[in-house]
Design a protein around this motif. Sequence first.
Motif, mmCIF file in Angstrom:
data_model
loop_
_atom_site.group_PDB
_atom_site.id
_atom_site.type_symbol
_atom_site.label_atom_id
_atom_site.label_comp_id
_atom_site.label_asym_id
_atom_site.label_seq_id
_atom_site.Cartn_x
_atom_site.Cartn_y
_atom_site.Cartn_z
ATOM 1 N N MET A 1 -35.644 -38.544 -24.202
ATOM 2 C CA MET A 1 -37.046 -38.744 -23.099
ATOM 3 C C MET A 1 -38.164 -39.000 -24.025
ATOM 4 S SD MET A 1 -35.744 -38.838 -20.107
ATOM 5 C CE MET A 1 -37.187 -38.518 -19.122
ATOM 6 N N GLN B 1 -35.733 -44.205 -23.251
ATOM 7 C CA GLN B 1 -35.188 -43.044 -22.622
ATOM 8 C C GLN B 1 -33.802 -43.197 -21.855
ATOM 9 O OE1 GLN B 1 -38.974 -40.842 -20.924
ATOM 10 N NE2 GLN B 1 -39.007 -43.160 -20.248
ATOM 11 N N TRP C 1 -31.714 -25.476 -16.321
ATOM 12 C CA TRP C 1 -31.209 -26.345 -17.157
ATOM 13 C C TRP C 1 -31.299 -26.107 -18.590
ATOM 14 C CZ3 TRP C 1 -35.112 -28.537 -20.525
ATOM 15 C CH2 TRP C 1 -36.502 -27.941 -20.211
ATOM 16 N N TRP D 1 -29.666 -36.155 -24.499
ATOM 17 C CA TRP D 1 -30.735 -36.570 -23.542
ATOM 18 C C TRP D 1 -32.015 -36.774 -24.212
ATOM 19 C CZ3 TRP D 1 -32.596 -32.316 -19.898
ATOM 20 C CH2 TRP D 1 -33.461 -32.974 -18.667
ATOM 21 N N ARG E 1 -30.858 -39.096 -13.536
ATOM 22 C CA ARG E 1 -30.454 -37.742 -13.448
ATOM 23 C C ARG E 1 -29.598 -37.453 -11.946
ATOM 24 N NH1 ARG E 1 -35.432 -34.420 -14.469
ATOM 25 N NH2 ARG E 1 -36.402 -36.298 -13.474
ATOM 26 N N HIS F 1 -39.884 -34.453 -25.737
ATOM 27 C CA HIS F 1 -38.510 -33.541 -25.902
ATOM 28 C C HIS F 1 -38.417 -33.094 -24.635
ATOM 29 C CE1 HIS F 1 -35.366 -31.369 -27.552
ATOM 30 N NE2 HIS F 1 -35.783 -31.698 -28.863
ATOM 31 N N PRO F 2 -37.084 -33.230 -24.183
ATOM 32 C CA PRO F 2 -36.680 -32.652 -22.787
ATOM 33 C C PRO F 2 -36.655 -31.348 -22.802
ATOM 34 C CG PRO F 2 -35.122 -34.085 -23.272
ATOM 35 C CD PRO F 2 -35.955 -34.090 -24.730
ATOM 36 N N ASN G 1 -45.185 -27.792 -17.386
ATOM 37 C CA ASN G 1 -44.514 -28.211 -18.571
ATOM 38 C C ASN G 1 -44.334 -27.416 -19.657
ATOM 39 O OD1 ASN G 1 -43.544 -30.098 -20.216
ATOM 40 N ND2 ASN G 1 -45.046 -31.782 -19.863
ATOM 41 N N THR H 1 -41.989 -32.682 -21.935
ATOM 42 C CA THR H 1 -41.564 -33.686 -21.408
ATOM 43 C C THR H 1 -42.245 -34.543 -21.051
ATOM 44 O OG1 THR H 1 -41.245 -32.416 -19.363
ATOM 45 C CG2 THR H 1 -39.511 -32.391 -20.979
ATOM 46 N N TRP I 1 -28.240 -26.726 -25.173
ATOM 47 C CA TRP I 1 -28.928 -28.074 -25.952
ATOM 48 C C TRP I 1 -29.156 -27.527 -27.466
ATOM 49 C CZ3 TRP I 1 -28.086 -32.025 -23.021
ATOM 50 C CH2 TRP I 1 -28.382 -31.949 -21.714
#
Lengths: 79, 291
Positions: free
Chosen positions: A71, B35, A43, A69, B53, A74-75, B124, A79, A48
């Motif tokens: 969220m 969001q 992704w 995008w 998504r 931050h994507p 993450n 996230t 981006w």
Amino acid sequence: MLLAALLLATAPQETEASVPELDFSNFAEIVRHVVPGPDEMRWRSVPWRPTLFDGLREGARLKQPVLLWAMNGHPLGST
Amino acid sequence: MWRLQRAETPAARLFQAFCEEGHYAGREEPTDTRQGIYAVTPSGRLLTSWNSRNLDHVKSKMREALVDWEDLDDSQRYPDEELLSGPRPEDHYPKDGLVLQVFTRDLPREGDEQREDWRREAWNVDHLWLSEEEMLALAKTGLTAEAANRLVRLHGRDNVRGQSRRYPREAVTRAELTTTLDEQLGLSRLVRLEGYGAVSESGTWSINDRHDGPAEHVRSFEGPMLGRAVFDTVTSQITTFELAWVGLRRGATKYNGRADDPGPAPMAVVFVLAPGEDRVAPSWFWDYGWR
């Protein structure tokens, strides 16, 4: 599962709440386990822009609409 | 997202206007989140928005946005004047310092009874910025006390499954990362990084989003760090960097998805060089104190 095999082999007495001893014999395996592989990072192959400001300004320059995008986190980071 | 919803920069003001016209419009019970995915014109006019998504849905909405885009004239598409930036964390990007990506993921454990879903593979990413001065200190002797505290309080948090707030400065009980020269190869210094980080906090908070009330909880992370780096003495840049921090995590926070898996359990944090194009600011940049 190579990491699991390696860690369990070097620490047979481990329990659920134990941590593998960290040294250069398992360092590279741990890094490989944690850092996402190419499939998990696909992704990010989309170019981006980091902020809405960057996207809007570039959209105006290129005369294109902007896809945002957003969220809670931050994507592209945490996230 | 936090900045977009609250900042007063020109781009944030545009967001605050168009997000109320999208999929959150008309909510009878507003929440604090906006969001989603938004298609907008460079002038800040909403084309469409959604919060899914699902691939088919995303493609359908993007086509819808392009149809709407074609119906607009230039005065609707583009701003009258060039958009001004306003203050942003990205303005502090340390181009002469060190920019790291920070990955977190659970380590394998015996008797793992996690559900067979995304949680088992969850990870993450965040970022750690070091100033030029901090980077040079790290290359020579180790992290400064300030930078080490920052690393531990901002990256010792368990964000594997979701967001988790940073630890307060006083929650850090141990933060050290020292540098030892392993080898001098021409003009490059190959160094070994060794350290330890421990952080712990107790207090009253929720651990399950909106499904529980505040209660007494404890959370912590503690363990050793090990890594290696190469410092180029000609360019005064770190050209190779890998650092692993392995330890036991305990506890949960409101949004980090650990209410059903509070540990203690092994977790690892790995720091690697960020690609040059990755200028995303650290999620807790405001806690850096950089002005």
